[in-house]
Scaffold this active site. Structure first.
Site, PDB file in Angstrom:
ATOM      1  N   CYS A 119      16.416  19.784  25.634  1.00  0.00           N
ATOM      2  CA  CYS A 119      16.726  20.905  26.339  1.00  0.00           C
ATOM      3  C   CYS A 119      15.594  21.139  26.164  1.00  0.00           C
ATOM      4  CB  CYS A 119      16.911  20.874  24.122  1.00  0.00           C
ATOM      5  SG  CYS A 119      18.493  20.326  23.974  1.00  0.00           S
ATOM      6  N   HIS A 261      15.680  28.489  23.295  1.00  0.00           N
ATOM      7  CA  HIS A 261      16.831  27.478  23.350  1.00  0.00           C
ATOM      8  C   HIS A 261      17.930  27.649  22.080  1.00  0.00           C
ATOM      9  CE1 HIS A 261      19.236  24.056  23.961  1.00  0.00           C
ATOM     10  NE2 HIS A 261      18.444  23.180  22.845  1.00  0.00           N
ATOM     11  N   ASN A 291      25.505  24.410  22.727  1.00  0.00           N
ATOM     12  CA  ASN A 291      24.226  24.206  22.726  1.00  0.00           C
ATOM     13  C   ASN A 291      24.868  23.498  24.887  1.00  0.00           C
ATOM     14  OD1 ASN A 291      21.974  22.712  23.933  1.00  0.00           O
ATOM     15  ND2 ASN A 291      21.879  21.749  21.612  1.00  0.00           N
TER      16      ASN A 291
HETATM   17  N1  ACO Z   1      32.719  20.576  10.022  1.00  0.00           N
HETATM   18  C1  ACO Z   1      33.182  20.725   8.397  1.00  0.00           C
HETATM   19  N2  ACO Z   1      31.970  19.710   7.358  1.00  0.00           N
HETATM   20  C2  ACO Z   1      31.066  18.997   8.662  1.00  0.00           C
HETATM   21  C3  ACO Z   1      30.668  19.033   9.953  1.00  0.00           C
HETATM   22  C4  ACO Z   1      31.208  19.716  10.473  1.00  0.00           C
HETATM   23  N3  ACO Z   1      32.212  19.482  11.803  1.00  0.00           N
HETATM   24  N4  ACO Z   1      29.554  18.357  10.397  1.00  0.00           N
HETATM   25  C5  ACO Z   1      29.078  17.922   9.207  1.00  0.00           C
HETATM   26  N5  ACO Z   1      30.063  18.329   7.982  1.00  0.00           N
HETATM   27  C6  ACO Z   1      30.006  18.069   6.208  1.00  0.00           C
HETATM   28  C7  ACO Z   1      28.969  16.670   6.012  1.00  0.00           C
HETATM   29  O1  ACO Z   1      29.800  15.772   6.051  1.00  0.00           O
HETATM   30  C8  ACO Z   1      28.600  17.148   5.074  1.00  0.00           C
HETATM   31  O2  ACO Z   1      29.084  17.095   3.834  1.00  0.00           O
HETATM   32  P1  ACO Z   1      28.970  16.430   2.662  1.00  0.00           P
HETATM   33  O3  ACO Z   1      27.750  16.804   1.556  1.00  0.00           O
HETATM   34  O4  ACO Z   1      30.252  16.234   2.443  1.00  0.00           O
HETATM   35  O5  ACO Z   1      28.453  14.982   2.802  1.00  0.00           O
HETATM   36  C9  ACO Z   1      28.494  18.591   4.680  1.00  0.00           C
HETATM   37  O6  ACO Z   1      28.703  19.035   5.548  1.00  0.00           O
HETATM   38  C10 ACO Z   1      26.649  19.033   5.124  1.00  0.00           C
HETATM   39  O7  ACO Z   1      26.594  18.580   6.443  1.00  0.00           O
HETATM   40  P2  ACO Z   1      24.769  18.464   6.913  1.00  0.00           P
HETATM   41  O8  ACO Z   1      24.535  17.681   7.989  1.00  0.00           O
HETATM   42  O9  ACO Z   1      24.071  19.161   5.647  1.00  0.00           O
HETATM   43  O10 ACO Z   1      25.558  20.484   7.338  1.00  0.00           O
HETATM   44  P3  ACO Z   1      24.374  21.393   8.190  1.00  0.00           P
HETATM   45  O11 ACO Z   1      24.469  22.235   7.160  1.00  0.00           O
HETATM   46  O12 ACO Z   1      22.422  20.402   8.341  1.00  0.00           O
HETATM   47  O13 ACO Z   1      24.587  21.315   9.092  1.00  0.00           O
HETATM   48  C11 ACO Z   1      24.469  20.997  11.677  1.00  0.00           C
HETATM   49  C12 ACO Z   1      24.440  20.207  11.032  1.00  0.00           C
HETATM   50  C13 ACO Z   1      24.357  21.765  12.317  1.00  0.00           C
HETATM   51  C14 ACO Z   1      24.298  20.074  12.501  1.00  0.00           C
HETATM   52  C15 ACO Z   1      22.926  21.480  11.550  1.00  0.00           C
HETATM   53  O14 ACO Z   1      21.427  20.860  10.674  1.00  0.00           O
HETATM   54  C16 ACO Z   1      21.895  21.851  12.875  1.00  0.00           C
HETATM   55  O15 ACO Z   1      22.471  22.470  14.041  1.00  0.00           O
HETATM   56  N6  ACO Z   1      21.423  20.578  13.332  1.00  0.00           N
HETATM   57  C17 ACO Z   1      20.231  21.086  14.199  1.00  0.00           C
HETATM   58  C18 ACO Z   1      20.632  20.303  15.464  1.00  0.00           C
HETATM   59  C19 ACO Z   1      20.268  20.500  16.743  1.00  0.00           C
HETATM   60  O16 ACO Z   1      20.198  21.282  17.100  1.00  0.00           O
HETATM   61  N7  ACO Z   1      20.315  19.492  18.003  1.00  0.00           N
HETATM   62  C20 ACO Z   1      19.891  19.379  18.962  1.00  0.00           C
HETATM   63  C21 ACO Z   1      18.826  20.085  19.699  1.00  0.00           C
HETATM   64  S1  ACO Z   1      18.625  20.184  21.043  1.00  0.00           S
HETATM   65  C22 ACO Z   1      18.508  18.765  21.872  1.00  0.00           C
HETATM   66  O17 ACO Z   1      18.045  18.475  22.446  1.00  0.00           O
HETATM   67  C23 ACO Z   1      19.822  18.339  23.121  1.00  0.00           C
END
Ligand code: ACO
Length: 335
Positions: A119, A261, A291
């Site tokens: 990214c 990004h 993304n």
């Molecule tokens: N729908 C419903 N529930 C979900 C989902 C979903 N799609 N995904 C995760 N959950 C649940 C999890 O299972 C968890 O449940 P639990 O507490 O019962 O175990 C709960 O929601 C919380 O999960 P988290 O992983 O803590 O959720 P978070 O608030 O961190 O959000 C997210 C997740 C959106 C992925 C966030 O961490 C994020 O955006 N991180 C950055 C990722 C990113 O940008 N990656 C790309 C980088 S760029 C590149 O180089 C490609």
């Protein structure tokens, strides 16, 4: 070679272009595949829908379309282009996709190559191209960011599949000896934290003849520790931008646009808050596209140039970040 001129001191931004596939995957439709909801995805990421490449929209085609529209905006004769850099992690050909785009454009006098930094790829490619221009080696460059992550997403993993989409964007930049609109940059990597986000090779041991093994090629699906990537982004992105602004003697209130990004709206808001840049100045289109990896920055820039939000001489603070881990920032003036 056209354009060798050691008096070139600066870079001018002449055109932008973009392309997204027609297929729209909404949050509602993803909910039919994995256990999630529109409400969860919107509140945690800001994403409503993303585009998914069909067979015709591979990285070559998307990159070509984005480059063509940028070149048209710049109003360049295709034969005057010296350099084409394609930032991608998902080339159509592992040996490189940029030369195919060069051929399709008919840019016979250009040299074209791929650059991979996930990214951060577009930003790293833009910095690389600007160095060739400022060094006097080349006069005109097209920098493309294009990715087709849908081919590598684990469509059964609700923690990651909701984030990504496909698309391409491009900028046409030109060397000039009158001014420099590429004000400054910084770039970093930390392979020690690389395991937070990977698209690793998946090799299968096989043998060629007796006692000579080889590994057949292939790739796994995207593996991501979302929380760690999130923490990395909200810590490192403000730091690198603050450092760059300070180095170039700019205050954050001189920034017209913050162009990050497009990973997650919460990351954009957090970085904006930390830099004291108001919401109205934070460019965001991830609601529509999610993304798109190397494509997000030029895709967003093209949209804002074409709808006249970004105007001549506007100051844009931009930052790319992602797998590697890699991150970078640039301060530019449009035009
Ligand atoms: N729908 C419903 N529930 C979900 C989902 C979903 N799609 N995904 C995760 N959950 C649940 C999890 O299972 C968890 O449940 P639990 O507490 O019962 O175990 C709960 O929601 C919380 O999960 P988290 O992983 O803590 O959720 P978070 O608030 O961190 O959000 C997210 C997740 C959106 C992925 C966030 O961490 C994020 O955006 N991180 C950055 C990722 C990113 O940008 N990656 C790309 C980088 S760029 C590149 O180089 C490609």
């Amino acid at each position: 070679m056209e354009g060798i001129n050691f008096n070139q001191i600066g870079v001018s931004f002449k055109g932008s272009g973009s392309y997204v596939p027609d297929q729209i995957l909404t949050n509602q439709k993803i909910s039919q595949k994995v256990d999630t909801s529109n409400e969860w995805i919107q509140s945690r990421t800001g994403i409503s829908e993303r585009r998914i490449s069909s067979v015709k929209d591979n990285v070559n085609e998307m990159g070509y379309q984005a480059a063509l529209t940028a070149i048209e905006m710049a109003n360049w004769d295709i034969n005057t282009i010296d350099l084409i850099i394609l930032a991608t992690s998902t080339p159509h050909d592992l040996f490189g996709s940029a030369p195919s785009i060069q051929a399709k454009l008919g840019a016979a006098n250009a040299v074209a190559f791929d650059l991979t930094a996930a990214c951060s790829g577009f930003l790293f490619a833009l910095i690389t191209a600007s160095k060739f221009l400022k060094g006097g080696s080349f006069k005109r460059a097209v920098v493309i960011g294009a990715d087709q992550l849908s081919s590598f997403v684990d469509w059964n993993d609700r923690r990651s599949c909701i984030l990504f989409g496909d698309g391409a964007g491009a900028l046409a930049i030109e060397a000039t000896n009158e001014f420099d609109n590429f004000i400054g940059f910084d770039m970093r990597t930390d392979g020690g934290r690389g395991s937070f986000l990977n698209l690793p090779s998946k090799n299968k041991k096989d043998s060629i003849v007796d006692e000579i093994d080889f590994l057949s090629g292939g790739f796994s699906e995207i593996q991501m520790n979302g929380q760690e990537v999130y923490k990395f982004a909200v810590k490192e992105v403000p730091l690198i931008l603050e450092k760059l602004l300070k180095k170039m003697k700019y205050n954050s209130d001189q920034v017209d646009w913050l162009l990050l990004h497009q990973a997650n709206q919460r990351i954009l808001d957090s970085v904006g808050e930390r830099l004291k840049i108001p919401k109205e100045k934070i460019l965001s289109n991830l609601e529509k596209y999610g993304n798109t990896s190397a494509a997000t920055i030029p895709l967003m820039m093209d949209e804002a140039v074409r709808d006249y939000r970004i105007k001549q001489n506007d100051i844009i603070a931009t930052s790319g970040f992602g797998a590697g881990l890699s991150w970078g920032a640039a301060l530019i003036k449009w035009g």
